[in-house]
Scaffold this active site. Structure first.
Site, PDB file in Angstrom:
ATOM      1  CB  CYS A   1     -55.916  32.049  41.661  1.00  0.00           C
ATOM      2  SG  CYS A   1     -57.039  32.699  40.432  1.00  0.00           S
ATOM      3  CB  CYS A   2     -55.180  26.803  40.913  1.00  0.00           C
ATOM      4  SG  CYS A   2     -54.391  27.275  39.363  1.00  0.00           S
TER       5      CYS A   2
ATOM      6  CB  CYS B   1     -56.734  30.889  33.371  1.00  0.00           C
ATOM      7  SG  CYS B   1     -57.889  29.873  34.309  1.00  0.00           S
TER       8      CYS B   1
ATOM      9  CB  CYS C   1     -54.381  23.910  38.212  1.00  0.00           C
ATOM     10  SG  CYS C   1     -55.508  22.592  37.726  1.00  0.00           S
TER      11      CYS C   1
END
Ligand code: SF4
Length: 211
Positions: free
Chosen positions: A93-94, A179, A204
């Site tokens: 996702c990162c 986030c 991240c």
């Protein structure tokens, strides 16, 4: 040896052809933007829209951007995937929402200002104020961290001194804000980033350069 942030900024800008700053609109980012704009008011401010931000972060970004007339550039993944952190992994996702769009954009600049500080985490303890940063593909730019030696107290003192409003989420106890799904209040009071990714990771990936 450390140098005054203003000196770091003016020296780096003098050597820059295409400078930019990245901002998550956390306190140190906004303070550094305030300092940088005194020398270069139209500096591009790159914001990573990950599709997972707190609504308060987006609202605050818009307020500061409008009030200061920022040259805001919003970066997004080419193929966003909301919930990828859960469906696959936080790494994926990162990579999709942060690392890939940022590194792609940074290739268009030669000097990258960032509000990283050494005291933020063990992973940042050896941070230099000015250092080369190699992007995937081999392009090397200069990463500049004028606040490297500052503490959180220094950041907040500067914000208070200059009447800079900060992201309201700090008032709820957050000390490092990314986030929404990956941010909680810190579980270790000695580690302000311990509320990120439930303590599973510290970074991240946007500050880890290509080998
Ligand atoms: S911080 Fe969490 S939600 Fe944001 S890009 Fe990384 S894994 Fe996804």
């Amino acid at each position: 040896m450390t140098t005054d942030p203003r000196t770091v900024i003016t020296t780096a800008l003098a050597a820059a052809e295409r400078p930019c700053i990245t901002s998550s609109f956390q306190a140190e980012c906004v303070v550094l933007t305030h300092l940088l704009r005194q020398v270069r008011p139209d500096v591009p401010v790159l914001f990573l829209d990950t599709f997972h931000h707190f609504p308060q972060t987006l609202a605050y970004r818009d307020e500061i951007s409008a009030a200061w007339g920022l040259n805001l550039i919003t970066l997004q993944a080419q193929s966003p995937s909301v919930g990828l952190w859960q469906a696959e992994s936080t790494e994926a996702c990162c990579r999709r929402h942060k690392v890939e769009p940022l590194f792609s954009a940074l290739a268009g600049y030669d000097v990258w200002f960032t509000a990283l500080r050494r005291d933020q985490s063990a992973s940042r303890a050896n941070l230099q104020e000015v250092e080369p940063f190699t992007l995937p593909g081999g392009t090397t730019i200069t990463r500049v961290a004028p606040l490297a030696a500052w503490t959180a107290r220094d950041v907040w003192a500067y914000a208070t001194q200059h009447d800079i409003p900060l992201l309201p989420l700090y008032e709820a106890g957050y000390t490092s804000i990314g986030c929404e799904p990956c941010t909680t209040v810190p579980f270790d009071p000695e580690n302000p980033r311990s509320g990120r990714w439930q303590g599973e990771k510290l970074e991240c990936g946007i500050h880890i350069q290509a080998k």
